[in-house]
Design a protein around this motif. Sequence first.
Motif, PDB file in Angstrom:
ATOM      1  N   PHE A 157       0.827  -1.207   0.000  1.00 10.56           N
ATOM      2  CA  PHE A 157       0.000   0.000   0.000  1.00 10.56           C
ATOM      3  C   PHE A 157       0.862   1.258   0.000  1.00 10.56           C
ATOM      4  O   PHE A 157       0.627   2.187  -0.782  1.00 10.56           O
ATOM      5  N   LEU A 158       1.854   1.322   0.873  1.00 14.19           N
ATOM      6  CA  LEU A 158       2.713   2.498   0.952  1.00 14.19           C
ATOM      7  C   LEU A 158       3.517   2.689  -0.327  1.00 14.19           C
ATOM      8  O   LEU A 158       3.643   3.807  -0.839  1.00 14.19           O
ATOM      9  N   ALA A 159       4.058   1.580  -0.850  1.00 16.68           N
ATOM     10  CA  ALA A 159       4.876   1.685  -2.060  1.00 16.68           C
ATOM     11  C   ALA A 159       4.052   2.156  -3.249  1.00 16.68           C
ATOM     12  O   ALA A 159       4.466   3.033  -4.014  1.00 16.68           O
ATOM     13  N   ARG A 160       2.858   1.593  -3.419  1.00 11.94           N
ATOM     14  CA  ARG A 160       2.048   1.936  -4.591  1.00 11.94           C
ATOM     15  C   ARG A 160       1.462   3.340  -4.501  1.00 11.94           C
ATOM     16  O   ARG A 160       1.125   3.930  -5.532  1.00 11.94           O
ATOM     17  N   ASN A 161       1.351   3.868  -3.286  1.00 14.94           N
ATOM     18  CA  ASN A 161       0.878   5.238  -3.139  1.00 14.94           C
ATOM     19  C   ASN A 161       2.029   6.241  -3.080  1.00 14.94           C
ATOM     20  O   ASN A 161       1.831   7.408  -2.737  1.00 14.94           O
ATOM     21  N   GLN A 162       3.244   5.763  -3.412  1.00 11.21           N
ATOM     22  CA  GLN A 162       4.432   6.612  -3.435  1.00 11.21           C
ATOM     23  C   GLN A 162       4.658   7.333  -2.107  1.00 11.21           C
ATOM     24  O   GLN A 162       5.040   8.511  -2.070  1.00 11.21           O
ATOM     25  N   VAL A 163       4.413   6.633  -1.001  1.00  8.10           N
ATOM     26  CA  VAL A 163       4.695   7.180   0.324  1.00  8.10           C
ATOM     27  C   VAL A 163       6.080   6.700   0.744  1.00  8.10           C
ATOM     28  O   VAL A 163       6.281   5.492   0.930  1.00  8.10           O
ATOM     29  N   PRO A 164       7.064   7.575   0.892  1.00  5.37           N
ATOM     30  CA  PRO A 164       8.398   7.126   1.319  1.00  5.37           C
ATOM     31  C   PRO A 164       8.320   6.476   2.693  1.00  5.37           C
ATOM     32  O   PRO A 164       7.731   7.034   3.623  1.00  5.37           O
ATOM     33  N   TYR A 165       8.904   5.290   2.810  1.00 13.90           N
ATOM     34  CA  TYR A 165       8.863   4.620   4.106  1.00 13.90           C
ATOM     35  C   TYR A 165      10.123   3.792   4.292  1.00 13.90           C
ATOM     36  O   TYR A 165      10.822   3.457   3.331  1.00 13.90           O
ATOM     37  N   ARG A 166      10.415   3.472   5.548  1.00 14.44           N
ATOM     38  CA  ARG A 166      11.554   2.611   5.888  1.00 14.44           C
ATOM     39  C   ARG A 166      11.015   1.347   6.551  1.00 14.44           C
ATOM     40  O   ARG A 166      10.184   1.430   7.459  1.00 14.44           O
ATOM     41  N   TRP A 167      11.474   0.198   6.064  1.00 11.46           N
ATOM     42  CA  TRP A 167      10.995  -1.085   6.577  1.00 11.46           C
ATOM     43  C   TRP A 167      11.919  -1.598   7.678  1.00 11.46           C
ATOM     44  O   TRP A 167      13.142  -1.552   7.545  1.00 11.46           O
ATOM     45  N   TYR A 168      11.332  -2.110   8.763  1.00  8.61           N
ATOM     46  CA  TYR A 168      12.081  -2.718   9.859  1.00  8.61           C
ATOM     47  C   TYR A 168      11.435  -4.053  10.212  1.00  8.61           C
ATOM     48  O   TYR A 168      10.211  -4.116  10.408  1.00  8.61           O
ATOM     49  N   ALA A 169      12.234  -5.085  10.285  1.00  8.30           N
ATOM     50  CA  ALA A 169      11.714  -6.386  10.715  1.00  8.30           C
ATOM     51  C   ALA A 169      11.552  -6.374  12.231  1.00  8.30           C
ATOM     52  O   ALA A 169      12.431  -5.896  12.964  1.00  8.30           O
ATOM     53  N   GLU A 252     -10.159   5.970  -5.686  1.00 10.48           N
ATOM     54  CA  GLU A 252      -9.376   4.748  -5.831  1.00 10.48           C
ATOM     55  C   GLU A 252      -9.419   3.961  -4.522  1.00 10.48           C
ATOM     56  O   GLU A 252      -9.181   4.517  -3.445  1.00 10.48           O
ATOM     57  N   ARG A 253      -9.723   2.690  -4.616  1.00  9.29           N
ATOM     58  CA  ARG A 253      -9.918   1.910  -3.390  1.00  9.29           C
ATOM     59  C   ARG A 253      -8.602   1.465  -2.750  1.00  9.29           C
ATOM     60  O   ARG A 253      -8.555   1.185  -1.550  1.00  9.29           O
ATOM     61  N   GLU A 254      -7.518   1.369  -3.525  1.00 12.01           N
ATOM     62  CA  GLU A 254      -6.243   0.912  -2.966  1.00 12.01           C
ATOM     63  C   GLU A 254      -5.139   1.935  -3.211  1.00 12.01           C
ATOM     64  O   GLU A 254      -4.740   2.657  -2.312  1.00 12.01           O
ATOM     65  N   ALA A 255      -4.631   1.952  -4.445  1.00 19.72           N
ATOM     66  CA  ALA A 255      -3.543   2.857  -4.802  1.00 19.72           C
ATOM     67  C   ALA A 255      -3.604   3.130  -6.289  1.00 19.72           C
ATOM     68  O   ALA A 255      -3.999   2.269  -7.077  1.00 19.72           O
ATOM     69  N   THR A 256      -3.230   4.333  -6.680  1.00 20.25           N
ATOM     70  CA  THR A 256      -3.238   4.667  -8.094  1.00 20.25           C
ATOM     71  C   THR A 256      -2.228   3.802  -8.844  1.00 20.25           C
ATOM     72  O   THR A 256      -1.226   3.360  -8.298  1.00 20.25           O
ATOM     73  N   GLY A 257      -2.522   3.564 -10.114  1.00 18.82           N
ATOM     74  CA  GLY A 257      -1.626   2.765 -10.952  1.00 18.82           C
ATOM     75  C   GLY A 257      -2.224   1.465 -11.430  1.00 18.82           C
ATOM     76  O   GLY A 257      -1.887   0.981 -12.499  1.00 18.82           O
ATOM     77  N   GLY A 258      -3.117   0.873 -10.612  1.00 18.58           N
ATOM     78  CA  GLY A 258      -3.725  -0.394 -11.002  1.00 18.58           C
ATOM     79  C   GLY A 258      -2.679  -1.476 -11.216  1.00 18.58           C
ATOM     80  O   GLY A 258      -1.592  -1.464 -10.626  1.00 18.58           O
ATOM     81  N   GLN A 259      -2.992  -2.438 -12.083  1.00 19.39           N
ATOM     82  CA  GLN A 259      -2.027  -3.495 -12.382  1.00 19.39           C
ATOM     83  C   GLN A 259      -0.777  -2.929 -13.028  1.00 19.39           C
ATOM     84  O   GLN A 259       0.339  -3.381 -12.761  1.00 19.39           O
ATOM     85  N   ALA A 260      -0.936  -1.925 -13.882  1.00 19.41           N
ATOM     86  CA  ALA A 260       0.224  -1.323 -14.540  1.00 19.41           C
ATOM     87  C   ALA A 260       1.172  -0.716 -13.519  1.00 19.41           C
ATOM     88  O   ALA A 260       2.392  -0.747 -13.690  1.00 19.41           O
ATOM     89  N   LEU A 297      -8.843  10.673  -4.238  1.00 12.69           N
ATOM     90  CA  LEU A 297      -9.191  10.054  -2.967  1.00 12.69           C
ATOM     91  C   LEU A 297      -8.679   8.625  -2.954  1.00 12.69           C
ATOM     92  O   LEU A 297      -8.932   7.868  -3.894  1.00 12.69           O
ATOM     93  N   THR A 298      -7.979   8.245  -1.898  1.00 13.85           N
ATOM     94  CA  THR A 298      -7.498   6.872  -1.772  1.00 13.85           C
ATOM     95  C   THR A 298      -8.248   6.149  -0.661  1.00 13.85           C
ATOM     96  O   THR A 298      -8.861   6.781   0.202  1.00 13.85           O
ATOM     97  N   THR A 299      -8.160   4.820  -0.685  1.00 11.15           N
ATOM     98  CA  THR A 299      -8.806   3.914   0.281  1.00 11.15           C
ATOM     99  C   THR A 299     -10.299   4.162   0.376  1.00 11.15           C
ATOM    100  O   THR A 299     -10.895   3.990   1.441  1.00 11.15           O
ATOM    101  N   ARG A 300     -10.902   4.558  -0.736  1.00  8.02           N
ATOM    102  CA  ARG A 300     -12.350   4.698  -0.784  1.00  8.02           C
ATOM    103  C   ARG A 300     -12.873   3.844  -1.921  1.00  8.02           C
ATOM    104  O   ARG A 300     -12.507   4.037  -3.078  1.00  8.02           O
ATOM    105  N   GLU A 301     -13.726   2.889  -1.579  1.00  4.81           N
ATOM    106  CA  GLU A 301     -14.241   1.950  -2.573  1.00  4.81           C
ATOM    107  C   GLU A 301     -15.669   2.317  -2.956  1.00  4.81           C
ATOM    108  O   GLU A 301     -16.514   2.584  -2.094  1.00  4.81           O
TER     109      GLU A 301
END
Length: 548
Positions: A157-169, A252-260, A297-301
């Motif tokens: 979700f974060l990646a597809r919405n172009q939200v910069p984030y840092r991953w930590y296990a 958009e219910r998830e993130a812009t871009g769709g399958q592409a 609008l994101t996360t709205r279905e």
Amino acid sequence: MLLTVDDDPGVSRAVARDLRRRYGDSHRVVRAESGEQALEALQELKLRGGRVAAILADHRMPGLSGVEFLERAMDLFPRARRALLTAYADTDAAIRAINVVDVDHYLLKPWDPPEEKLYPVVDALLEAYAASGDHEVTETKLVGHRLSGPSHALRDFLARNQVPYRWYAADEPEGGRLLAAAGLGPDDVPVVVTPDGRALARPAPGDVAAAVGLSTAPAEDFYDLVIVGGGPAGLGAAVYGASEGLRTVLVEREATGGQAGQSSRIENYLGFPDGVSGAQLTDRARRQAAKFGAEVLTTREAVGLEARGPARLVRLDDGSAVAAHAVILATGVSYRRLGVPGEDAVCGAGLFYGSAAVEAPACRGQDVIVVGGANSAGQAAVFLSREAKSVTIAVRGAGLEASMSHYLIEQVRAIDNIAVRTGTVVCGVQGEDRLERVMLLDTATGTTEEVPCGLVFVFIGAAPRTDWLDGAVARDPRGFVLTGADLLVDGQRPAGWSMERDPYHLETSLPGVFVAGDVRSDSVKRVASAVGEGAMAVTLVHRYLERL
């Protein structure tokens, strides 16, 4: 940050004053009058992604002693340099401080003159800290488990919405420190920590969207144009609609871009001779739409569509609705699920639908299976082959030629660690907490083979997201939306048609509602055609509005 901790207010102010005089231009100097108060400041800074260069702590404090405080501070900021302050020489305290918290210096009060007794020590602390290579993290932080469905969903979700984030296990030291700073544990993941320091445990995508600044609610009561779906067709329509003066909102219910948007590389799109990733293309299109004033609008279905006189109403999953003169449906299609035993247990834990770019690092040195024979599967295979030990493309048909572009087939054939298994389908997946084995069925012989495998990426079929349109617009037997001449039966307009004209080329059985992209019946499943249909649909919207 430079942090000083002393339970004597006068001493605390004096230390902070002398530190600010020398280091205030380059460091934020913070003072606390108890170990507990200092820990609260450190926890807040940890969640915000800040850095602590040095800590000067009084040894004899009520509650937490200086050594006990430094021990807990190390759990949050292990690279911070540490000094213990005391009013008289205490050999036992010095030895304990060195053994327990590896204290760098042991300072006696008073420190006058600071130029001789304080600043040389702090200079040494800062020099040692600078050599540690510590870096500030201002992005959103995500703590989770590597092979976990909920963690994967938020990363995607974060990646597809172009939200910069840092991953930590969660099971690694820094991930554990973030959880401790938030007062959470491994059972609370995934945890999203926003740049302002808020920690969200197991959040829904809508909560994350609101927290990181994505728009989730419409700004106006009525629009000229509502676009449902943020893939290439929807983004194309948003750019052309807004640029031509229409008050435009895209839902958009998830993130812009769709399958592409999940494609690792698109090489046959006009104007990009060296190729472009789906994420890059999506980011440019979204910024272009915003430039012209389109609202996203994101996360709205969308869950319902109806006519209210001349208005068209799109109902959303949160109970609200968006009204407009016209609607463009660009919901695209989703990858079909395998529909095999064990699928739900390992989805997101080794079994992924799309999302090759997000999970690529996990493929390093692994044997990977890509299921599907269209361009998206080929692009993923080429991308994953750079890290994976081997990539096997499992395709149901007799070859790739029927569904994959020629240039991509040539690329696949030229890569040594990619193999193609034709006439092969996945008939089962197995694993406890993560994917471990895949069952492959040879459709020609009927034999089944069990293959050890921890990573499978599925790109099969196209399922339209149109159940919510039941009763609102006409669809074909597969669920794709009928438009234009396809709505005419023996030259007769569809039942209930209210206009004194035939439906326009991309218009549905409900006047003023248009379709663009893959969700349209008999559409060409290509990015370029989807963008073109988005632009064409806007032209038809203008024609419709002129005749209202």
